[in-house]
Design an enzyme around this catalytic site. Structure first.
Site, PDB file in Angstrom:
ATOM      1  N   ASP A 131     -52.139  36.478  42.977  1.00  0.00           N
ATOM      2  CA  ASP A 131     -51.162  36.186  41.935  1.00  0.00           C
ATOM      3  C   ASP A 131     -51.746  35.049  41.081  1.00  0.00           C
ATOM      4  O   ASP A 131     -52.546  34.248  41.572  1.00  0.00           O
ATOM      5  CB  ASP A 131     -49.857  35.743  42.607  1.00  0.00           C
ATOM      6  CG  ASP A 131     -48.892  35.114  41.635  1.00  0.00           C
ATOM      7  OD1 ASP A 131     -48.412  35.826  40.747  1.00  0.00           O
ATOM      8  OD2 ASP A 131     -48.651  33.887  41.750  1.00  0.00           O
ATOM      9  N   ALA A 132     -51.348  34.988  39.809  1.00  0.00           N
ATOM     10  CA  ALA A 132     -51.927  33.954  38.937  1.00  0.00           C
ATOM     11  C   ALA A 132     -51.101  32.673  38.952  1.00  0.00           C
ATOM     12  O   ALA A 132     -51.570  31.612  39.410  1.00  0.00           O
ATOM     13  CB  ALA A 132     -52.034  34.485  37.503  1.00  0.00           C
ATOM     14  N   TYR A 133     -49.882  32.752  38.442  1.00  0.00           N
ATOM     15  CA  TYR A 133     -49.111  31.537  38.155  1.00  0.00           C
ATOM     16  C   TYR A 133     -48.460  30.980  39.422  1.00  0.00           C
ATOM     17  O   TYR A 133     -47.650  31.643  40.052  1.00  0.00           O
ATOM     18  CB  TYR A 133     -48.075  31.824  37.059  1.00  0.00           C
ATOM     19  CG  TYR A 133     -48.781  32.204  35.774  1.00  0.00           C
ATOM     20  CD1 TYR A 133     -49.452  31.238  35.035  1.00  0.00           C
ATOM     21  CD2 TYR A 133     -48.849  33.529  35.351  1.00  0.00           C
ATOM     22  CE1 TYR A 133     -50.156  31.568  33.892  1.00  0.00           C
ATOM     23  CE2 TYR A 133     -49.546  33.875  34.201  1.00  0.00           C
ATOM     24  CZ  TYR A 133     -50.198  32.888  33.477  1.00  0.00           C
ATOM     25  OH  TYR A 133     -50.909  33.226  32.356  1.00  0.00           O
TER      26      TYR A 133
ATOM     27  N   ARG B 128     -39.766  27.586  34.715  1.00  0.00           N
ATOM     28  CA  ARG B 128     -40.322  28.559  35.657  1.00  0.00           C
ATOM     29  C   ARG B 128     -39.246  29.506  36.195  1.00  0.00           C
ATOM     30  O   ARG B 128     -39.432  30.716  36.250  1.00  0.00           O
ATOM     31  CB  ARG B 128     -40.995  27.808  36.809  1.00  0.00           C
ATOM     32  CG  ARG B 128     -41.485  28.678  37.946  1.00  0.00           C
ATOM     33  CD  ARG B 128     -42.564  29.622  37.507  1.00  0.00           C
ATOM     34  NE  ARG B 128     -43.154  30.328  38.649  1.00  0.00           N
ATOM     35  CZ  ARG B 128     -44.036  31.303  38.535  1.00  0.00           C
ATOM     36  NH1 ARG B 128     -44.417  31.730  37.341  1.00  0.00           N
ATOM     37  NH2 ARG B 128     -44.547  31.877  39.595  1.00  0.00           N
TER      38      ARG B 128
ATOM     39  N   SER C  39     -51.221  39.976  38.028  1.00  0.00           N
ATOM     40  CA  SER C  39     -50.208  39.047  37.519  1.00  0.00           C
ATOM     41  C   SER C  39     -49.276  39.716  36.524  1.00  0.00           C
ATOM     42  O   SER C  39     -49.656  40.669  35.833  1.00  0.00           O
ATOM     43  CB  SER C  39     -50.920  37.882  36.822  1.00  0.00           C
ATOM     44  OG  SER C  39     -50.013  37.058  36.140  1.00  0.00           O
ATOM     45  N   ASN C  40     -48.070  39.161  36.457  1.00  0.00           N
ATOM     46  CA  ASN C  40     -47.133  39.559  35.402  1.00  0.00           C
ATOM     47  C   ASN C  40     -47.613  39.093  34.031  1.00  0.00           C
ATOM     48  O   ASN C  40     -47.126  39.565  33.003  1.00  0.00           O
ATOM     49  CB  ASN C  40     -45.756  38.940  35.667  1.00  0.00           C
ATOM     50  CG  ASN C  40     -44.992  39.691  36.727  1.00  0.00           C
ATOM     51  OD1 ASN C  40     -45.351  40.802  37.095  1.00  0.00           O
ATOM     52  ND2 ASN C  40     -43.912  39.080  37.233  1.00  0.00           N
TER      53      ASN C  40
HETATM   54  C1  LAC Z   1     -47.576  36.009  38.184  1.00  0.00           C
HETATM   55  C2  LAC Z   1     -46.411  35.065  38.179  1.00  0.00           C
HETATM   56  C3  LAC Z   1     -45.129  35.633  37.944  1.00  0.00           C
HETATM   57  O1  LAC Z   1     -47.402  37.227  38.342  1.00  0.00           O
HETATM   58  O2  LAC Z   1     -46.463  34.203  39.255  1.00  0.00           O
HETATM   59  O3  LAC Z   1     -48.689  35.517  37.990  1.00  0.00           O
END
Ligand code: LAC
Length: 219
Positions: free
Chosen positions: A11-13, A42, A118-119
């Site tokens: 996952d990114a964020y 967030r 990631s989204n």
């Molecule tokens: C993602 C976020 C939502 O998908 O954390 O990177």
């Protein structure tokens, strides 16, 4: 003992990139309630992603990121003029957590593939990867854009096999978001929850194989 994962997908964020780095970087503009602004930003960003996904609406994650910041700034007083633009600009170039480059490098040296799922929109991911200097350490940055819906839709997790050609049982998925781990476990990935902030466990029926404090635990 199951064989080592052929791919590590992140996952990114919140997992690779610190979502609170934007407000921290501009704490002077964000004002005395900077931490609250960051948390509302967030939480609303995530809420909008789930609300719109359930409606079947296709929306760019950058638009959601802007709208959720607007809500946070409307809800919390005390920020200075220029805060909105500065925070959005910083969000495109978030800091990565300090262990990220070395962990990605070590996983690739073992022969594993590495990717983001990631989204975030394609442009957001490209900007974040470039700003953090991670381009050479990732085989792919996969955006939910390509599924037209956000996590936790299984259509998003299915993108990994489409892009990397590796089936879910041979993928280790890492996220600091417990809801994301629930979605990934339901889909059939092996999961490591990166519980950076010591949150209590939830989604008991959809448990990760490992709970780690940070990504160093993968090595
Ligand atoms: C993602 C976020 C939502 O998908 O954390 O990177």
């Amino acid at each position: 003992m199951p064989a080592s994962p052929k791919a590590y997908v992140f996952d990114a964020y919140g997992t690779l990139f610190d979502v609170h780095a934007a407000v921290r970087r501009h704490a002077d503009l964000a004002g005395p309630q900077a931490v609250r602004i960051s948390e509302i930003w967030r939480n609303k960003q995530l809420e909008y992603s789930w609300t719109l996904s359930l409606m079947g609406q296709r929306t760019d994650f950058w638009r959601i990121t802007c709208d959720s910041l607007d809500f946070a700034l409307a809800a919390v007083p005390g920020w200075a003029p220029g805060a909105r633009d500065a925070l959005l600009d910083a969000y495109r170039k978030l800091d990565c957590y300090e262990e990220v480059p070395a962990v990605l490098k070590a996983l690739r040296e073992r022969g594993a593939r590495t990717a983001i799922l990631s989204n975030g929109s394609r442009r957001m991911l490209d900007d974040a990867v470039a700003a953090a200097g991670l381009g050479d350490l990732l085989d792919a940055a996969i955006s939910a854009d390509d599924a037209g819906v956000f996590k936790t839709s299984p259509r998003v997790y299915a993108l990994v096999e489409q892009v990397l050609g590796i089936p879910p049982a041979q993928v280790s998925f890492q996220s600091s978001n417990r809801w994301d781990i629930a979605g990934a476990a339901a889909f059939g990935f092996r999961c490591a929850w990166i519980n950076r902030t010591g949150q209590p466990d939830e989604y008991g029926d959809l448990a990760p194989q490992a709970v780690l404090r940070d990504l160093n635990g993968l090595l």
